[in-house]
Scaffold this active site. Sequence first.
Site, PDB file in Angstrom:
ATOM      1  CE1 TYR A 137      -1.715  -4.458   5.377  1.00 26.68           C
ATOM      2  CE2 TYR A 137      -1.292  -4.178   3.043  1.00 26.68           C
ATOM      3  CZ  TYR A 137      -1.449  -3.643   4.296  1.00 26.68           C
ATOM      4  OH  TYR A 137      -1.347  -2.288   4.479  1.00 26.68           O
ATOM      5  CE  LYS A 146       1.421  -3.621   6.830  1.00 21.05           C
ATOM      6  NZ  LYS A 146       1.705  -2.803   5.612  1.00 21.05           N
ATOM      7  CE1 TYR A 197     -16.513  -0.999  -5.026  1.00 25.32           C
ATOM      8  CE2 TYR A 197     -16.600  -2.834  -6.567  1.00 25.32           C
ATOM      9  CZ  TYR A 197     -17.090  -1.619  -6.124  1.00 25.32           C
ATOM     10  OH  TYR A 197     -18.135  -1.026  -6.764  1.00 25.32           O
ATOM     11  CB  ILE A 200       5.086  -4.330   7.896  1.00 20.07           C
ATOM     12  CG1 ILE A 200       5.472  -5.823   7.888  1.00 20.07           C
ATOM     13  CG2 ILE A 200       5.219  -3.738   6.501  1.00 20.07           C
ATOM     14  CD1 ILE A 200       4.587  -6.697   7.028  1.00 20.07           C
ATOM     15  NE  ARG A 249      -4.435   2.055   3.177  1.00 21.81           N
ATOM     16  CZ  ARG A 249      -4.202   3.103   2.386  1.00 21.81           C
ATOM     17  NH1 ARG A 249      -4.753   3.157   1.201  1.00 21.81           N
ATOM     18  NH2 ARG A 249      -3.421   4.088   2.794  1.00 21.81           N
ATOM     19  CB  THR A 257      -0.910   0.017   1.245  1.00 22.55           C
ATOM     20  OG1 THR A 257      -1.620  -1.212   1.321  1.00 22.55           O
ATOM     21  CG2 THR A 257      -1.890   1.170   1.183  1.00 22.55           C
TER      22      THR A 257
END
Length: 305
Positions: free
Chosen positions: A139, A168, A112, A210, A144, A49
């Site tokens: 992740y 993550k 999405y 991270i 998001r 990202t």
Amino acid sequence: MSQQPRFGRLLTAMVTPFTPDLSLDLPRAAQLARRLVQQGCEGLIINGTTGESPTISRPERLELFATVRDAVGGQVPLVANVGDNCTQDSVEFARKVAQMGFEGLLVVTPYYNKPPQEGLYRHFRAVAEAVPNTPVVLYNIPGRCVINIEPDTIGRLATEAPNIVAVKQANSDLGQVDAILAQTPEGFEVLSGDDDLTLEMMKHGGSGVISVTAHVAAAPMMKMIDAYVAGDLHTAEEINAILAPLHKALFMTANPIMVKAALKMDGFDVGGLRLPLIEATTEQINALREAWEPVRSKLKERNYC
């Protein structure tokens, strides 16, 4: 806690440098990778990202991956981002990137589409099975992607797909760290996806972070982590408190807008951002400077930089 994690405790999610016309700046990417390693980062995440992956084509990603591998491959673990919200595309790209010989692949929650947990399970398992000899890092970033990878799902994946070795975790629910570690095989790693939660997540069994902040403060981040691992909680908490305003300033708007501004302020310009992201405003840059300068002074005073 003394055992060194597979990818290290301080990994940096690299920004992607651009030229003035917003083409990839591959020589600058190589310089940035070398700079981060020299400053103490133990691993690098390429084109996540923070690396503006949504606006970088797959051919460009392959060029970027090869550039960073050639610059610092063999010096620190490198994890390449291959995830997408289409399972078949992710599988095909993961197979291609795995041939480049990275230490790991990062696979983000499909965004999405909003799949149910069973869909998430099948998605991640399909990618992992496509690259059975390459470690995979999940992740989880519900801020998001809208949905959370539930601990049960992570546990199931880590048990049934042995090359899924870490997550993550960009989720502020620290109880989920406990639940994940209780349901995954020994050696499974939880890496904080938020700089400001690094220390608290490590208190719950996380192995490291991270990081975005490490672009400009790798040494104090590493000293904080090392202090905690050594049992020096006082020093770890002191450094964490000093860094807090910088963490906050770097996320006053959408990442990586502010960290690119910070790198420029630090004398290492990596160029602008591709739309729909935009460069930091004058007001934001001033606010970053006001937050960062006292942090740097305190770190220097206490010999943490």
